[in-house]
Design a protein around this motif. Structure first.
Motif, PDB file in Angstrom:
ATOM      1  N   ARG A   1       0.810  -1.216   0.000  1.00  0.00           N
ATOM      2  CA  ARG A   1       0.000   0.000   0.000  1.00  0.00           C
ATOM      3  C   ARG A   1       0.844   1.267   0.000  1.00  0.00           C
ATOM      4  O   ARG A   1       0.314   2.352  -0.278  1.00  0.00           O
ATOM      5  CB  ARG A   1      -0.926   0.013   1.222  1.00  0.00           C
ATOM      6  CG  ARG A   1      -1.974  -1.097   1.206  1.00  0.00           C
ATOM      7  CD  ARG A   1      -2.920  -0.961   2.381  1.00  0.00           C
ATOM      8  NE  ARG A   1      -3.945  -1.999   2.367  1.00  0.00           N
ATOM      9  CZ  ARG A   1      -4.912  -2.109   3.279  1.00  0.00           C
ATOM     10  NH1 ARG A   1      -4.967  -1.230   4.283  1.00  0.00           N
ATOM     11  NH2 ARG A   1      -5.798  -3.080   3.193  1.00  0.00           N
ATOM     12  N   PHE A   2       2.099   1.153   0.319  1.00  0.00           N
ATOM     13  CA  PHE A   2       2.978   2.327   0.343  1.00  0.00           C
ATOM     14  C   PHE A   2       3.607   2.470  -1.041  1.00  0.00           C
ATOM     15  O   PHE A   2       4.329   1.584  -1.500  1.00  0.00           O
ATOM     16  CB  PHE A   2       4.062   2.165   1.409  1.00  0.00           C
ATOM     17  CG  PHE A   2       4.920   3.386   1.569  1.00  0.00           C
ATOM     18  CD1 PHE A   2       4.485   4.453   2.316  1.00  0.00           C
ATOM     19  CD2 PHE A   2       6.155   3.465   0.955  1.00  0.00           C
ATOM     20  CE1 PHE A   2       5.273   5.585   2.481  1.00  0.00           C
ATOM     21  CE2 PHE A   2       6.949   4.583   1.103  1.00  0.00           C
ATOM     22  CZ  PHE A   2       6.507   5.646   1.860  1.00  0.00           C
ATOM     23  N   LYS A   3       3.340   3.575  -1.706  1.00  0.00           N
ATOM     24  CA  LYS A   3       3.736   3.744  -3.092  1.00  0.00           C
ATOM     25  C   LYS A   3       4.823   4.796  -3.234  1.00  0.00           C
ATOM     26  O   LYS A   3       4.705   5.905  -2.710  1.00  0.00           O
ATOM     27  CB  LYS A   3       2.524   4.142  -3.948  1.00  0.00           C
ATOM     28  CG  LYS A   3       1.401   3.125  -3.954  1.00  0.00           C
ATOM     29  CD  LYS A   3       1.840   1.795  -4.562  1.00  0.00           C
ATOM     30  CE  LYS A   3       0.680   0.809  -4.640  1.00  0.00           C
ATOM     31  NZ  LYS A   3       1.095  -0.492  -5.209  1.00  0.00           N
ATOM     32  N   MET A   4       5.896   4.424  -3.937  1.00  0.00           N
ATOM     33  CA  MET A   4       6.919   5.364  -4.360  1.00  0.00           C
ATOM     34  C   MET A   4       7.167   5.157  -5.847  1.00  0.00           C
ATOM     35  O   MET A   4       6.694   4.184  -6.445  1.00  0.00           O
ATOM     36  CB  MET A   4       8.205   5.187  -3.548  1.00  0.00           C
ATOM     37  CG  MET A   4       8.068   5.691  -2.104  1.00  0.00           C
ATOM     38  SD  MET A   4       9.593   5.555  -1.136  1.00  0.00           S
ATOM     39  CE  MET A   4      10.681   6.694  -2.020  1.00  0.00           C
ATOM     40  N   MET A   5       7.913   6.051  -6.454  1.00  0.00           N
ATOM     41  CA  MET A   5       8.005   6.084  -7.907  1.00  0.00           C
ATOM     42  C   MET A   5       8.674   4.844  -8.490  1.00  0.00           C
ATOM     43  O   MET A   5       8.185   4.273  -9.472  1.00  0.00           O
ATOM     44  CB  MET A   5       8.756   7.341  -8.337  1.00  0.00           C
ATOM     45  CG  MET A   5       7.939   8.607  -8.226  1.00  0.00           C
ATOM     46  SD  MET A   5       6.567   8.690  -9.395  1.00  0.00           S
ATOM     47  CE  MET A   5       7.442   9.014 -10.922  1.00  0.00           C
ATOM     48  N   THR A   6       9.794   4.425  -7.932  1.00  0.00           N
ATOM     49  CA  THR A   6      10.532   3.309  -8.537  1.00  0.00           C
ATOM     50  C   THR A   6       9.722   2.015  -8.547  1.00  0.00           C
ATOM     51  O   THR A   6       9.668   1.338  -9.583  1.00  0.00           O
ATOM     52  CB  THR A   6      11.874   3.110  -7.820  1.00  0.00           C
ATOM     53  OG1 THR A   6      12.613   4.331  -7.866  1.00  0.00           O
ATOM     54  CG2 THR A   6      12.677   2.020  -8.494  1.00  0.00           C
ATOM     55  N   PRO A   7       9.097   1.602  -7.436  1.00  0.00           N
ATOM     56  CA  PRO A   7       8.229   0.413  -7.528  1.00  0.00           C
ATOM     57  C   PRO A   7       7.078   0.595  -8.506  1.00  0.00           C
ATOM     58  O   PRO A   7       6.672  -0.368  -9.172  1.00  0.00           O
ATOM     59  CB  PRO A   7       7.715   0.250  -6.087  1.00  0.00           C
ATOM     60  CG  PRO A   7       8.738   0.915  -5.235  1.00  0.00           C
ATOM     61  CD  PRO A   7       9.224   2.071  -6.047  1.00  0.00           C
ATOM     62  N   GLU A   8       6.550   1.816  -8.623  1.00  0.00           N
ATOM     63  CA  GLU A   8       5.467   2.063  -9.569  1.00  0.00           C
ATOM     64  C   GLU A   8       5.958   1.928 -11.009  1.00  0.00           C
ATOM     65  O   GLU A   8       5.246   1.406 -11.870  1.00  0.00           O
ATOM     66  CB  GLU A   8       4.876   3.447  -9.328  1.00  0.00           C
ATOM     67  CG  GLU A   8       3.578   3.705 -10.060  1.00  0.00           C
ATOM     68  CD  GLU A   8       2.463   2.778  -9.625  1.00  0.00           C
ATOM     69  OE1 GLU A   8       1.695   2.341 -10.507  1.00  0.00           O
ATOM     70  OE2 GLU A   8       2.367   2.491  -8.416  1.00  0.00           O
ATOM     71  N   ILE A   9       7.164   2.406 -11.274  1.00  0.00           N
ATOM     72  CA  ILE A   9       7.746   2.257 -12.612  1.00  0.00           C
ATOM     73  C   ILE A   9       7.937   0.780 -12.937  1.00  0.00           C
ATOM     74  O   ILE A   9       7.632   0.324 -14.047  1.00  0.00           O
ATOM     75  CB  ILE A   9       9.079   3.021 -12.697  1.00  0.00           C
ATOM     76  CG1 ILE A   9       8.830   4.530 -12.602  1.00  0.00           C
ATOM     77  CG2 ILE A   9       9.817   2.694 -13.991  1.00  0.00           C
ATOM     78  CD1 ILE A   9      10.089   5.344 -12.464  1.00  0.00           C
TER      79      ILE A   9
END
Length: 277
Positions: free
Chosen positions: A226-234
């Motif tokens: 549930r914790f979102k940052m850019m690199t995992p999203e990419i």
């Protein structure tokens, strides 16, 4: 001498500039569920990122975590770097080795190690329950403070070594002269040491901030799904959804945001120090 730099320039162009140029071209294409990527020349993916509140929130969280982690690492690393730089040679080698020892272990392994400490069945909760401090396990993971805390432990050695290398080059007699003129230790550090160590401060903050902006293992393992940052999203866009155009756009937005943040912060610090002088 300039000819000697040609191999390094060629390697940089081959391994960095060329892939980034290709990725930029991908970000201008269009994604379709059937063909995956269709050749085009549009800014639709970039517009979608800033138009969607979800991705704006992910970028904001990434910036917030990176800034807070960098600031904490700087505040903790300054006294540690100063102590390491001014330590006698007898102990400096051992303390330097202890500082860089965590760097010999990968980020994934170090983040996984924190799982054994912060988990519901981890060491911290076990000690707290055994001592009677709490009855139920505390939720120490899957939140922003946990991610920031673990990331500080990962990047702190880099900050300390960067600061120590610069402070070591500052003559000790400059501090002694300021002390002889009546300046207290904190004043000596703030007015004499810190301005001269500013190149190391800027370099350390830039290095740590860039690493935090591009962190993957810690947000995934410590922050949870549930914790979102850019690199995992990419990574999710590329691997999970096969949406290469949108993933490439996210990657370039992350790159540009990181560069702008580093340049602005460096300019502010340099201007602040020059005003004090």
């Amino acid at each position: 001498m300039r000819l000697l730099t040609l191999p390094a320039i060629a390697i940089v162009l081959a391994l960095m500039v060329a892939p980034m140029a290709m990725l930029l071209r991908y970000s201008l294409n269009i994604y379709t569920p059937t063909e995956l990527m269709v050749e085009a020349f549009t800014l639709q993916n970039y517009v979608q990122v800033f138009a969607d509140p979800y991705f704006r929130g992910v970028l904001a969280v990434t910036l917030q975590v990176s800034f807070v982690t960098t600031l904490i690492a700087l505040l903790v690393g300054l006294p540690a770097g100063y102590t390491l730089a001014r330590m006698s040679r007898r102990w400096k080698m051992w303390l330097t080795l202890a500082t860089i020892l965590p760097l010999m272990v990968g980020n994934v392994v170090r983040s996984a190690g924190w799982l054994a400490l912060l988990g519901n069945s981890g060491l911290f909760n076990a000690v707290a329950q055994w001592s009677g401090v709490v009855r139920e396990p505390m939720q120490l993971m899957f939140n922003q403070p946990a991610v920031v805390g673990v990331m500080v432990t990962i990047v702190l050695p880099l900050m300390v070594m960067t600061l120590a290398s610069v402070i070591e080059g500052i003559p000790r007699n400059v501090e002694e002269a300021a002390a002889n003129l009546g300046a207290r230790p904190f004043t000596v550090f703030r007015r004499v040491v810190l301005p001269q160590a500013m190149p190391g401060v800027i370099a350390g903050m830039s290095l740590v901030f860039i690493l935090c902006m591009n962190a993957y293992a810690t947000p995934v393992l410590i922050g949870g799904p549930r914790f979102k940052m850019m690199t995992p999203e990419i990574y999710q866009q590329f691997v999970g959804l096969n949406n290469w155009p949108f993933g490439a756009a996210l990657a370039f937005i992350l790159l540009i945001t990181t560069l702008i943040s580093v340049f602005v912060a460096s300019a502010i610090l340099q201007k602040a120090i020059s005003n004090k002088r």
